[in-house]
Design a protein around this motif. Structure first.
Motif, PDB file in Angstrom:
ATOM      1  N   ASP A   1       0.855  -1.186   0.000  1.00  8.05           N
ATOM      2  CA  ASP A   1       0.000   0.000   0.000  1.00  8.05           C
ATOM      3  C   ASP A   1       0.892   1.237   0.000  1.00  8.05           C
ATOM      4  OD1 ASP A   1       0.893   0.397   2.650  1.00  8.05           O
ATOM      5  OD2 ASP A   1      -0.904  -0.495   3.518  1.00  8.05           O
ATOM      6  N   LEU A   2       0.312   2.390   0.195  1.00  4.80           N
ATOM      7  CA  LEU A   2       1.078   3.636   0.086  1.00  4.80           C
ATOM      8  C   LEU A   2       2.097   3.834   1.202  1.00  4.80           C
ATOM      9  CD1 LEU A   2      -0.337   5.903   2.216  1.00  4.80           C
ATOM     10  CD2 LEU A   2      -2.134   5.625   0.538  1.00  4.80           C
ATOM     11  N   MET A   3       2.107   2.967   2.210  1.00  4.29           N
ATOM     12  CA  MET A   3       3.059   3.087   3.312  1.00  4.29           C
ATOM     13  C   MET A   3       4.370   2.345   3.065  1.00  4.29           C
ATOM     14  SD  MET A   3       1.451   5.055   5.328  1.00  4.29           S
ATOM     15  CE  MET A   3       2.375   4.955   6.842  1.00  4.29           C
ATOM     16  N   VAL A   4       4.470   1.585   1.982  1.00  9.18           N
ATOM     17  CA  VAL A   4       5.658   0.765   1.748  1.00  9.18           C
ATOM     18  C   VAL A   4       6.251   1.034   0.372  1.00  9.18           C
ATOM     19  CG1 VAL A   4       4.833  -1.066   3.285  1.00  9.18           C
ATOM     20  CG2 VAL A   4       4.345  -1.200   0.839  1.00  9.18           C
ATOM     21  N   SER A   5       7.472   0.531   0.208  1.00 15.48           N
ATOM     22  CA  SER A   5       8.111   0.619  -1.103  1.00 15.48           C
ATOM     23  C   SER A   5       8.267  -0.785  -1.672  1.00 15.48           C
ATOM     24  CB  SER A   5       9.482   1.295  -0.991  1.00 15.48           C
ATOM     25  OG  SER A   5      10.315   0.585  -0.101  1.00 15.48           O
ATOM     26  N   VAL A   6       8.236  -0.855  -2.977  1.00 17.87           N
ATOM     27  CA  VAL A   6       8.376  -2.113  -3.699  1.00 17.87           C
ATOM     28  C   VAL A   6       9.409  -1.909  -4.794  1.00 17.87           C
ATOM     29  CG1 VAL A   6       6.430  -1.594  -5.238  1.00 17.87           C
ATOM     30  CG2 VAL A   6       7.096  -3.962  -4.863  1.00 17.87           C
TER      31      VAL A   6
ATOM     32  N   ALA B   1       1.277   1.371  -9.188  1.00 22.85           N
ATOM     33  CA  ALA B   1       0.211   2.252  -9.669  1.00 22.85           C
ATOM     34  C   ALA B   1      -1.143   1.845  -9.085  1.00 22.85           C
ATOM     35  CB  ALA B   1       0.153   2.243 -11.194  1.00 22.85           C
ATOM     36  N   LEU B   2      -1.358   0.543  -8.913  1.00 25.07           N
ATOM     37  CA  LEU B   2      -2.631   0.056  -8.380  1.00 25.07           C
ATOM     38  C   LEU B   2      -2.733   0.148  -6.863  1.00 25.07           C
ATOM     39  CD1 LEU B   2      -3.234  -3.100 -10.578  1.00 25.07           C
ATOM     40  CD2 LEU B   2      -4.588  -1.005 -10.573  1.00 25.07           C
ATOM     41  N   THR B   3      -1.623  -0.053  -6.168  1.00 25.78           N
ATOM     42  CA  THR B   3      -1.669  -0.129  -4.704  1.00 25.78           C
ATOM     43  C   THR B   3      -1.260   1.164  -4.007  1.00 25.78           C
ATOM     44  OG1 THR B   3       0.614  -0.933  -4.509  1.00 25.78           O
ATOM     45  CG2 THR B   3      -1.137  -2.597  -4.800  1.00 25.78           C
ATOM     46  N   GLY B   4      -0.622   2.064  -4.728  1.00 23.42           N
ATOM     47  CA  GLY B   4      -0.134   3.296  -4.116  1.00 23.42           C
ATOM     48  C   GLY B   4       1.245   3.149  -3.500  1.00 23.42           C
ATOM     49  N   ALA B   5       1.833   1.957  -3.575  1.00 23.13           N
ATOM     50  CA  ALA B   5       3.179   1.744  -3.039  1.00 23.13           C
ATOM     51  C   ALA B   5       4.189   2.578  -3.820  1.00 23.13           C
ATOM     52  CB  ALA B   5       3.549   0.267  -3.116  1.00 23.13           C
ATOM     53  N   ARG B   6       5.250   2.953  -3.158  1.00 23.60           N
ATOM     54  CA  ARG B   6       6.336   3.688  -3.810  1.00 23.60           C
ATOM     55  C   ARG B   6       7.282   2.697  -4.481  1.00 23.60           C
ATOM     56  NH1 ARG B   6       6.199   4.952   1.242  1.00 23.60           N
ATOM     57  NH2 ARG B   6       8.287   4.162   1.686  1.00 23.60           N
ATOM     58  N   VAL B   7       7.742   3.019  -5.667  1.00 21.41           N
ATOM     59  CA  VAL B   7       8.771   2.210  -6.315  1.00 21.41           C
ATOM     60  C   VAL B   7      10.111   2.665  -5.741  1.00 21.41           C
ATOM     61  CG1 VAL B   7       9.895   1.586  -8.473  1.00 21.41           C
ATOM     62  CG2 VAL B   7       7.408   1.903  -8.405  1.00 21.41           C
TER      63      VAL B   7
END
Length: 193
Positions: A50-55, A71-77
């Protein structure tokens, strides 16, 4: 290849299966699939990030998938050396050595690697032992000894280390938490063959 969004029911099922796989190392659990043309390795990341983590992608082969998932989950790349979640659509033991393992005071900063394998039913036998395992269990994940060596190096200084979700092409998952010891190719002393 772009990722597809999970329905709430599917996301909840995948989330639970991933947690169960990590709680019971070496147990193979079905997660389902997205679609015939979508890799099952996307499922855990779509359910867990989610937007709180990076992937991050472990290699260039996973770059497009990671961007679609983010793009779908809001996670940061992010970059491999600092990402909390890492996708590996191919094996690369050398690249694995760059994964974050956290610190003794912050072991939660170690990566969770989602590693694709063609099957969880073939290849070198691997005996697992440690928390969540009664004695030892045997699995075959289709990964070469160099992959297992890289994982062992990353998990050698507990509580630092990485956690792994092995995902096969049939949509099944097996967990390898950092606390699991793996013996590849030969029966460890005290284990039953």
């Amino acid at each position: 290849m772009t990722a597809v969004e999970l329905t709430p029911d599917t996301a909840q099922r995948v989330f639970r299966r991933c947690l169960e796989a990590l709680a019971h190392p070496g147990t193979i659990l079905g997660m389902g699939s997205l679609a015939p043309d979508r890799p099952a390795t996307h499922l855990p990341l779509l359910a867990l990030t989610d937007l709180m983590v990076s992937v991050a992608p472990l290699t260039a082969a996973s770059r497009d998938a990671v961007h679609g998932i983010a793009a779908l989950t809001g996670a940061r790349v992010g970059d491999v050396g600092r990402a909390r979640f890492v996708l590996a659509d191919e094996t690369d033991p050398a690249a694995m050595r760059g994964l974050p393992v956290g610190t003794s005071l912050s072991p939660h900063e170690g990566a969770l690697l989602v590693q694709r394998t063609t099957t969880l039913d073939a290849g070198l036998p691997v005996w697992l032992s440690g928390p969540g395992i009664d004695g030892s269990v045997t699995m075959s994940a289709g990964l070469d000894p160099q992959w297992w060596s890289a994982r062992a190096e990353l998990c050698a200084a507990f509580p630092r280390g990485i956690d792994v979700l092995l995902v096969d092409d049939a949509g099944r998952v097996a967990g390898l938490p950092r606390t699991s010891h793996a013996s590849v190719g030969s029966v460890p002393e005290g284990a039953s063959a």
